[in-house]
Design a protein around this motif. Sequence first.
Motif, short mmCIF file in Angstrom:
data_model
loop_
_atom_site.label_atom_id
_atom_site.label_comp_id
_atom_site.label_asym_id
_atom_site.label_seq_id
_atom_site.Cartn_x
_atom_site.Cartn_y
_atom_site.Cartn_z
N ILE A 191 -8.15 7.18 -6.50
CA ILE A 191 -6.97 7.36 -5.66
C ILE A 191 -6.23 6.03 -5.61
CG2 ILE A 191 -6.08 8.08 -3.41
CD1 ILE A 191 -7.63 10.30 -4.71
N ASN A 192 -5.15 5.92 -6.36
CA ASN A 192 -4.32 4.71 -6.34
C ASN A 192 -3.32 4.84 -5.20
OD1 ASN A 192 -5.02 2.82 -8.46
ND2 ASN A 192 -4.43 4.40 -9.93
N ASN A 193 -3.74 4.36 -4.04
CA ASN A 193 -2.93 4.51 -2.83
C ASN A 193 -2.26 3.21 -2.39
OD1 ASN A 193 -2.28 5.64 0.02
ND2 ASN A 193 -3.63 3.91 0.43
N VAL A 194 -2.81 2.07 -2.78
CA VAL A 194 -2.28 0.80 -2.29
C VAL A 194 -0.80 0.65 -2.64
CG1 VAL A 194 -2.86 -0.56 -4.35
CG2 VAL A 194 -2.78 -1.67 -2.10
N GLY A 195 -0.05 0.15 -1.68
CA GLY A 195 1.38 -0.03 -1.91
C GLY A 195 2.03 -0.78 -0.77
N VAL A 196 3.17 -1.38 -1.04
CA VAL A 196 3.94 -2.07 0.01
C VAL A 196 5.38 -1.60 -0.08
CG1 VAL A 196 2.46 -4.10 0.09
CG2 VAL A 196 4.41 -4.06 -1.48
N SER A 197 6.07 -1.70 1.05
CA SER A 197 7.49 -1.36 1.09
C SER A 197 8.24 -2.49 1.78
CB SER A 197 7.70 -0.04 1.84
OG SER A 197 9.07 0.34 1.81
N TYR A 198 9.50 -2.29 2.06
CA TYR A 198 10.29 -3.27 2.78
C TYR A 198 9.89 -3.28 4.25
CZ TYR A 198 13.77 -3.16 -1.10
OH TYR A 198 14.40 -3.23 -2.30
N PRO A 199 9.96 -4.42 4.93
CA PRO A 199 9.76 -4.43 6.38
C PRO A 199 10.79 -3.54 7.07
CG PRO A 199 9.70 -6.65 5.50
CD PRO A 199 10.18 -5.78 4.40
N TYR A 200 12.00 -3.55 6.54
CA TYR A 200 13.07 -2.64 6.97
C TYR A 200 14.14 -2.65 5.87
CZ TYR A 200 15.34 -6.98 8.54
OH TYR A 200 15.87 -8.24 8.60
N ALA A 201 15.06 -1.71 5.93
CA ALA A 201 16.06 -1.57 4.88
C ALA A 201 16.91 -2.84 4.73
CB ALA A 201 16.97 -0.37 5.19
N ASP A 237 13.98 -11.29 -0.56
CA ASP A 237 13.52 -12.63 -0.94
C ASP A 237 12.51 -12.57 -2.08
OD1 ASP A 237 10.68 -12.56 0.24
OD2 ASP A 237 11.90 -12.05 1.99
N ASP A 238 12.22 -13.71 -2.66
CA ASP A 238 11.35 -13.78 -3.84
C ASP A 238 9.95 -13.27 -3.55
OD1 ASP A 238 13.39 -14.82 -5.35
OD2 ASP A 238 12.75 -16.91 -5.14
N LYS A 239 9.42 -13.57 -2.37
CA LYS A 239 8.05 -13.14 -2.03
C LYS A 239 7.97 -11.62 -1.94
CE LYS A 239 3.77 -13.78 -0.48
NZ LYS A 239 3.35 -12.41 -0.19
N LEU A 240 8.92 -10.99 -1.26
CA LEU A 240 8.93 -9.53 -1.15
C LEU A 240 9.12 -8.88 -2.51
CD1 LEU A 240 8.89 -6.92 0.44
CD2 LEU A 240 11.31 -7.27 0.99
N LEU A 241 10.03 -9.43 -3.30
CA LEU A 241 10.27 -8.88 -4.63
C LEU A 241 9.01 -8.93 -5.48
CD1 LEU A 241 12.32 -7.78 -6.70
CD2 LEU A 241 12.84 -10.17 -7.30
N SER A 242 8.33 -10.06 -5.44
CA SER A 242 7.10 -10.22 -6.21
C SER A 242 6.01 -9.26 -5.73
CB SER A 242 6.60 -11.67 -6.10
OG SER A 242 5.36 -11.83 -6.73
N ASP A 243 5.85 -9.13 -4.41
CA ASP A 243 4.83 -8.25 -3.86
C ASP A 243 5.07 -6.79 -4.23
OD1 ASP A 243 3.59 -10.43 -2.75
OD2 ASP A 243 4.21 -10.01 -0.69
N LEU A 244 6.31 -6.36 -4.16
CA LEU A 244 6.65 -4.97 -4.48
C LEU A 244 6.24 -4.62 -5.91
CD1 LEU A 244 10.15 -4.83 -2.80
CD2 LEU A 244 8.27 -3.28 -2.26
#
Length: 320
Positions: free
Chosen positions: A137-147, A154-161
């Motif tokens: 089950i590949n469930n791990v994921g991240v989204s934006y803190p908000y739209a 930012d670079d950190k969020l882009l990289s994490d996504l």
Amino acid sequence: MAECILEQLKSQPTWLLLLLSLGLFSLLKLSLSILKWVYVNFLRPGKNLKKYGSWALITGPTDGIGKAFAFQLAKKGLNLVLVGRNPDKLKEVSESIKSKSGSTQIKTVVVDFSGDLDDGVSRIKDAIEGLDVGLLINNVGVSYPYARFFHEVDDKLLSDLIKVNVEGTTKVTRAVLPGMVKRKKGAIVNIGSGAAIVIPSDPLYSVYAATKAYIDQFSRCLYVEYKKSGIDVQCQVPLYVATKMASIKRSSFFVPSTDGYARAALRWIGYEPRCTPYWPHTLLWALANSLPESVVDAWRLKFCLGIRKRGQLKDSRKKE
């Protein structure tokens, strides 16, 4: 009676008979679609998941949908390999599962999917060595803190996504798949999103939606590649579920709890390569498909702009 109707039909112009034929064909097609929808959502039995193997590996099992999957699979009698970044939460979930399903064997692997992923995947390989992991089950994921607009990401969020949603799912799948190929059986479930499939666009969540579109195409290709090898690959496409990531606290008819979603999801494993397990979501999908794309785009943009405004207000209050 039948002869009378037949004679009347013969007397009608050809163009009218063609229209009647098309109408009857369309009605038959619609009826068959409705019957199929009823069968797969309410009557079709779920598969015996233990036939794939006695172990299931779940990423992101300490919260939300992943946690619900862990509990539901334990109820089905599967042993679990839980992969997450927080050792304390992994321990807490493991103990909670064992308190309810005492016979369940559980292994935990600490992996920060936004960190050194190669080292984490290596630890996963070591943990599953010798285990017949039949379900992933590949469930791990991240989204934006908000739209937010793309230029505000930012670079950190882009990289994490990209690293968590794309690279993480890809590399964990590659780590688990060889064992399934060797045993000629297995099932892989990748959690996608309605943001990439159901609606034509997801403005202000562009990178998140794009990563989930990757998951959908990745899943479909693997489904074709490995179907004859006895491996079922599926992309599940939930819409809103009451989770922290979706910032929804209460469930409703169209927004299931994580347990409600997981129970529905298990019934679909091993069937279609793409599905929306929670049946009320299929109604929303049908509605979205029936509307012009420009209408859906405009509604979604307005909705996301509201989320962005509220998120900015929260940020400003934290800084004060």
